[in-house]
Enzyme design. Structure first.
Site, PDB file in Angstrom:
ATOM      1  N   GLU A 165       9.911  13.904  -7.057  1.00  0.00           N
ATOM      2  CA  GLU A 165      11.208  13.627  -6.418  1.00  0.00           C
ATOM      3  C   GLU A 165      12.282  13.092  -7.373  1.00  0.00           C
ATOM      4  O   GLU A 165      12.992  12.136  -7.044  1.00  0.00           O
ATOM      5  CB  GLU A 165      11.001  12.667  -5.236  1.00  0.00           C
ATOM      6  CG  GLU A 165      10.007  13.213  -4.222  1.00  0.00           C
ATOM      7  CD  GLU A 165       9.735  12.275  -3.041  1.00  0.00           C
ATOM      8  OE1 GLU A 165      10.203  11.126  -3.053  1.00  0.00           O
ATOM      9  OE2 GLU A 165       9.043  12.710  -2.101  1.00  0.00           O
ATOM     10  N   GLU A 273       2.310  19.382   0.205  1.00  0.00           N
ATOM     11  CA  GLU A 273       2.291  18.372   1.280  1.00  0.00           C
ATOM     12  C   GLU A 273       2.705  18.995   2.607  1.00  0.00           C
ATOM     13  O   GLU A 273       3.581  18.491   3.308  1.00  0.00           O
ATOM     14  CB  GLU A 273       3.232  17.209   0.929  1.00  0.00           C
ATOM     15  CG  GLU A 273       2.985  16.599  -0.441  1.00  0.00           C
ATOM     16  CD  GLU A 273       3.848  15.374  -0.736  1.00  0.00           C
ATOM     17  OE1 GLU A 273       4.427  14.783   0.194  1.00  0.00           O
ATOM     18  OE2 GLU A 273       3.948  14.993  -1.920  1.00  0.00           O
TER      19      GLU A 273
HETATM   20  C1  HXH Z   1       6.443  12.415   0.331  1.00  0.00           C
HETATM   21  N1  HXH Z   1       7.832  12.090   0.336  1.00  0.00           N
HETATM   22  C2  HXH Z   1       5.698  11.754  -0.831  1.00  0.00           C
HETATM   23  O1  HXH Z   1       5.581  12.657  -1.909  1.00  0.00           O
HETATM   24  C3  HXH Z   1       4.302  11.298  -0.456  1.00  0.00           C
HETATM   25  O2  HXH Z   1       3.752  10.588  -1.534  1.00  0.00           O
HETATM   26  C4  HXH Z   1       4.306  10.428   0.759  1.00  0.00           C
HETATM   27  O3  HXH Z   1       2.984   9.997   1.078  1.00  0.00           O
HETATM   28  C5  HXH Z   1       4.905  11.175   1.869  1.00  0.00           C
HETATM   29  C6  HXH Z   1       5.866  12.081   1.623  1.00  0.00           C
HETATM   30  C7  HXH Z   1       8.642  12.748   1.361  1.00  0.00           C
HETATM   31  C8  HXH Z   1       9.880  11.969   1.683  1.00  0.00           C
HETATM   32  C9  HXH Z   1      10.990  12.116   0.916  1.00  0.00           C
HETATM   33  C10 HXH Z   1      12.128  11.385   1.177  1.00  0.00           C
HETATM   34  C11 HXH Z   1      12.167  10.510   2.225  1.00  0.00           C
HETATM   35  C12 HXH Z   1      11.048  10.359   3.003  1.00  0.00           C
HETATM   36  C13 HXH Z   1       9.894  11.102   2.725  1.00  0.00           C
HETATM   37  O4  HXH Z   1      13.312   9.809   2.417  1.00  0.00           O
HETATM   38  C14 HXH Z   1      14.063   9.918   3.536  1.00  0.00           C
HETATM   39  C15 HXH Z   1      14.441   8.757   4.142  1.00  0.00           C
HETATM   40  C16 HXH Z   1      15.183   8.810   5.309  1.00  0.00           C
HETATM   41  C17 HXH Z   1      15.527  10.049   5.825  1.00  0.00           C
HETATM   42  C18 HXH Z   1      15.166  11.197   5.204  1.00  0.00           C
HETATM   43  C19 HXH Z   1      14.408  11.135   4.057  1.00  0.00           C
END
Ligand code: HXH
Length: 363
Positions: A165, A273
């Site tokens: 990310e 994922e």
């Molecule tokens: C993934 N991120 C990670 O790679 C993994 O390690 C984790 O266990 C789960 C998901 C996904 C993700 C990315 C951005 C995010 C949330 C999840 O941030 C946001 C926050 C608010 C609204 C939208 C996205």
């Protein structure tokens, strides 16, 4: 292609007949489970089938994991915050257990994740006086962490999400600004991480992993990042598409377009994922107490279309991993809304196959 649903229905009728004539022994003779095809066997000609796990599910999911999956990812246990919570305090217990399970059952593992702005403790970026460390110190800490993880788990983990990310979601911003790695080291932190990872384990497959990776604006930035790394001869072997999608978005056409472009990078693609939330991302879709039949059918249809696409791209897609196994435990239960249940996976809360399962094995 054989129709598993029809075979299953026929077997079920037969089971009932046998059960009626011989009483209680039928279940052991025809054991319902044998009628369910193995995901990893069905998909063996195409790609590895993976799932993210925590130590708490290894036992309850034992049968499902051994029957359906060829690859595991630690959902949280290999993250920086889990293994090195405070200075000098290392906790490898959970990661070790998952790695031992993978060894014992002959499963591959994806390593998740080495350098990420999230789930990394503050101490990593601070010196004894609680001031920010210098670029040089942070690069040294990055190397220590990468070596520690890759040397400890290199015999089982075959592919690592080296950087997770790094790309910004914001329009006109390239690298994410809210990353301490980026802030302290600078733009080359991604390249540095990949070079260190390759030095730590020259045999490991090194991946860049991100979400919203098929959304055109972000997709193009991810491709630009990878092309820049390739131009600088940085060792990178694959791109990870997280695929936290939902039953409405993104469209199959959008996913196809992204897979076509990622294919042209000449690297492997892992779907790292995967889950299909029953709610549109960040939308006002009403909360459900239970998924309706229509919702489960829509989800099944979407899973079917998406896996047809993945099969089409199986020369570049080499691993498809779900972010969980069954709907009784999923990270989406509390995200984006705390306490809100979701049903994004192939197996239901009783660990039984859902319509989505049948739609991806029945093609
Ligand atoms: C993934 N991120 C990670 O790679 C993994 O390690 C984790 O266990 C789960 C998901 C996904 C993700 C990315 C951005 C995010 C949330 C999840 O941030 C946001 C926050 C608010 C609204 C939208 C996205």
């Amino acid at each position: 292609m054989q129709s598993w649903r029809a075979v299953r229905r026929a077997c079920l009728i037969l089971t009932l007949v046998v059960f009626a004539s011989f009483g209680g022994t039928a279940q052991t003779v025809w054991g319902g489970d044998a009628l369910i095809p193995s995901l990893k066997d069905v998909y063996a000609p195409y790609f590895e089938m993976g799932a993210a796990v925590s130590i708490g599910v290894l036992h309850p999911y034992d049968d499902l994991l051994q029957k359906h999956f060829s690859s595991l990812t630690a959902e949280n246990s290999m993250k920086f915050s889990e293994v090195h919570r405070s200075p000098g305090r290392y906790t490898f217990h959970a990661a070790d257990r998952i790695v031992d399970y993978a060894k014992e059952h002959d499963l591959l593992m994806r390593g998740h994740t080495l350098v990420w702005h999230s789930q990394v403790p503050a101490h990593v970026f601070l010196d004894d006086a609680r001031e920010s460390v210098t670029r040089e110190v942070l690069l040294e800490r990055m190397r220590e962490h990468i070596e520690l993880m890759m040397h400890r788990y290199g015999d089982v983990v075959y592919a690592w999400d080296v950087v997770n990310e790094a790309i910004s979601d914001e329009h006109n911003v390239f690298l994410r600004s809210n990353s301490r790695w980026h802030e302290i080291i600078g733009d080359d932190y991604v390249a540095q991480a990949f070079r260190m990872a390759h030095e730590a384990d020259p045999n490991a497959k090194l991946f860049y992993n991100d979400y919203n990776a098929v959304q055109p604006a972000k997709r193009d930035k991810i491709i630009r990042l990878i092309e820049e790394l390739q131009a600088d001869d940085v060792p990178i072997h694959g791109v990870g598409i997280q695929a936290h999608w939902n039953i409405y978005d993104p469209s199959v056409a959008t996913i196809r377009e992204a897979l076509e472009l990622y294919s042209q990078l000449g690297m492997e693609v892992h779907i790292t994922e995967l889950d299909l939330s029953v709610y549109a991302w960040n939308s006002q879709t009403p909360m459900m107490w239970e998924p309706t039949e229509e919702i489960l059918e829509l989800q099944a249809q979407r899973y079917g279309e998406i896996f047809a696409l993945f099969r089409e791209f199986s020369d570049v897609i080499t691993n498809v991993s779900f972010w969980g196994v069954a709907d009784d435990h999923t990270w989406l239960d509390n995200f984006p809304v705390q306490g809100r249940k979701n049903w994004p996976l192939l197996f239901d809360e009783e660990l039984q196959p859902k319509p989505a399962f049948w739609s991806i094995v029945d093609f």
